[in-house]
Scaffold this motif. Structure first.
Motif, PDB file in Angstrom:
ATOM      1  N   UNK A 126       0.831  -1.205   0.000  1.00  0.00           N
ATOM      2  CA  UNK A 126       0.000   0.000   0.000  1.00  0.00           C
ATOM      3  C   UNK A 126       0.868   1.260   0.000  1.00  0.00           C
ATOM      4  N   UNK A 127       1.899   1.262   0.829  1.00  0.00           N
ATOM      5  CA  UNK A 127       2.779   2.426   0.913  1.00  0.00           C
ATOM      6  C   UNK A 127       3.599   2.571  -0.366  1.00  0.00           C
ATOM      7  N   UNK A 128       4.131   1.465  -0.868  1.00  0.00           N
ATOM      8  CA  UNK A 128       4.911   1.519  -2.105  1.00  0.00           C
ATOM      9  C   UNK A 128       4.058   2.032  -3.256  1.00  0.00           C
ATOM     10  N   UNK A 129       2.834   1.528  -3.345  1.00  0.00           N
ATOM     11  CA  UNK A 129       1.929   1.977  -4.393  1.00  0.00           C
ATOM     12  C   UNK A 129       1.578   3.445  -4.258  1.00  0.00           C
ATOM     13  N   UNK A 130       1.527   3.943  -3.018  1.00  0.00           N
ATOM     14  CA  UNK A 130       1.190   5.351  -2.797  1.00  0.00           C
ATOM     15  C   UNK A 130       2.232   6.290  -3.380  1.00  0.00           C
ATOM     16  N   UNK A 131       3.449   5.791  -3.565  1.00  0.00           N
ATOM     17  CA  UNK A 131       4.510   6.592  -4.167  1.00  0.00           C
ATOM     18  C   UNK A 131       4.594   6.382  -5.683  1.00  0.00           C
TER      19      UNK A 131
END
Length: 280
Positions: A144-149
């Protein structure tokens, strides 16, 4: 229903009637989610340009390439979280000695080897359950965090799902190692101290020290944590290695066999030393 099936059912009932397993699961989820989320944000932010390497006091050297970042984050489930299934297995076993529930258990089923086998199977399954919970934290939060970037979390890659499957297996085997330790060291306090001291201090220091020469690195690969990382196929521990020397791990199947050997050795020795003793 056979006596062995009943014994397995009884072991699941013992686990299910206590709060121990879900408390460990909840603490593990929060711990892994915090670490996976924080480091995902740091490294993905640097990779995407949202965070300058200079802002965190580091240049680009020593940082993982993005292609290797998602597996490293996802491997937090086992490389950081493996202490929890070990504790579960140890507590489930030493609790039998502490609360003297072995006496009615052995009266109901005098086949002590069968009782231990049933407990091992039950904890293997519960270890796999903890593995799924750990992955919900590392993969769920990390992706989720990686995708947010704006970066690809690599969830469409077969290698990622192979890593996920091997992580569940590794966590299951760790729980059986906990059973073996609990049988070998019946004292609950002593078992907890041994688990925490070894997993959080002793083995990390030994693994780090082993990286400085090729000979010691070969020996270090057979430590239980290193074998687990090899089984999974990735480990955040590699970031701490000097010059990337930690890259040469065992093959995944070799790591699995080494980890399984630890579980078998601890259980067999514990069975001979303490499990066969008279209980009151």
């Amino acid at each position: 229903m056979t006596s062995f099936s009943r014994a397995i059912g009884a072991e699941f009932a013992k686990i299910g009637t206590t709060r121990m397993w879900w408390i460990l699961a909840a603490v593990m989820f929060g711990y892994i989610a915090l670490l996976a989320g924080g480091l995902s944000a740091l490294f993905a932010g640097i990779e995407s340009g949202a965070i300058s390497p200079d802002a965190v006091g580091s240049g680009s050297q020593g940082l993982p390439s993005f292609g290797s970042l998602p597996p490293l984050i996802y491997s937090f489930a086992s490389s950081i979280g493996y202490v929890f299934p070990v504790l579960l297995g140890a507590l489930a076993t030493t609790g039998e000695f502490r609360h003297q529930t072995l006496t009615p258990t052995f009266l109901a089923n005098p086949r002590r080897g069968q009782v231990l086998g049933a407990k091992t199977i039950a904890l293997f399954v519960m270890g796999a359950v903890l593995g799924v919970v750990a992955l919900l934290a590392s993969v769920g939060v990390g992706a989720l965090v990686i995708g947010a970037f704006g970066l690809d979390p690599l969830l469409g890659e077969s290698a990622t799902w192979a890593l996920i499957g091997r992580t569940v297996l590794a966590m299951a085997v760790w729980a059986t190692i906990g059973v073996g330790l609990g049988v070998l060291v019946p004292s609950q306090v002593a078992s907890i101290v041994i688990v925490l001291a070894f997993t959080q201090f002793v083995e990390p220091l030994l693994r780090f020290a082993s990286l400085f020469t090729e000979v010691t690195q070969g020996i270090g690969n057979y430590l239980p944590g290193a074998a687990s990382d090899a089984l999974v196929g990735a480990s955040f521990f590699t970031l701490a290695a000097p010059g990337g020397t930690a890259a040469a791990m065992l093959e995944w199947w070799q790591g699995g066999l080494v980890l399984l050997a630890y579980a078998i050795a601890a259980t067999v020795i514990g069975y001979m030393v303490s499990w066969k003793r008279d209980v009151t």
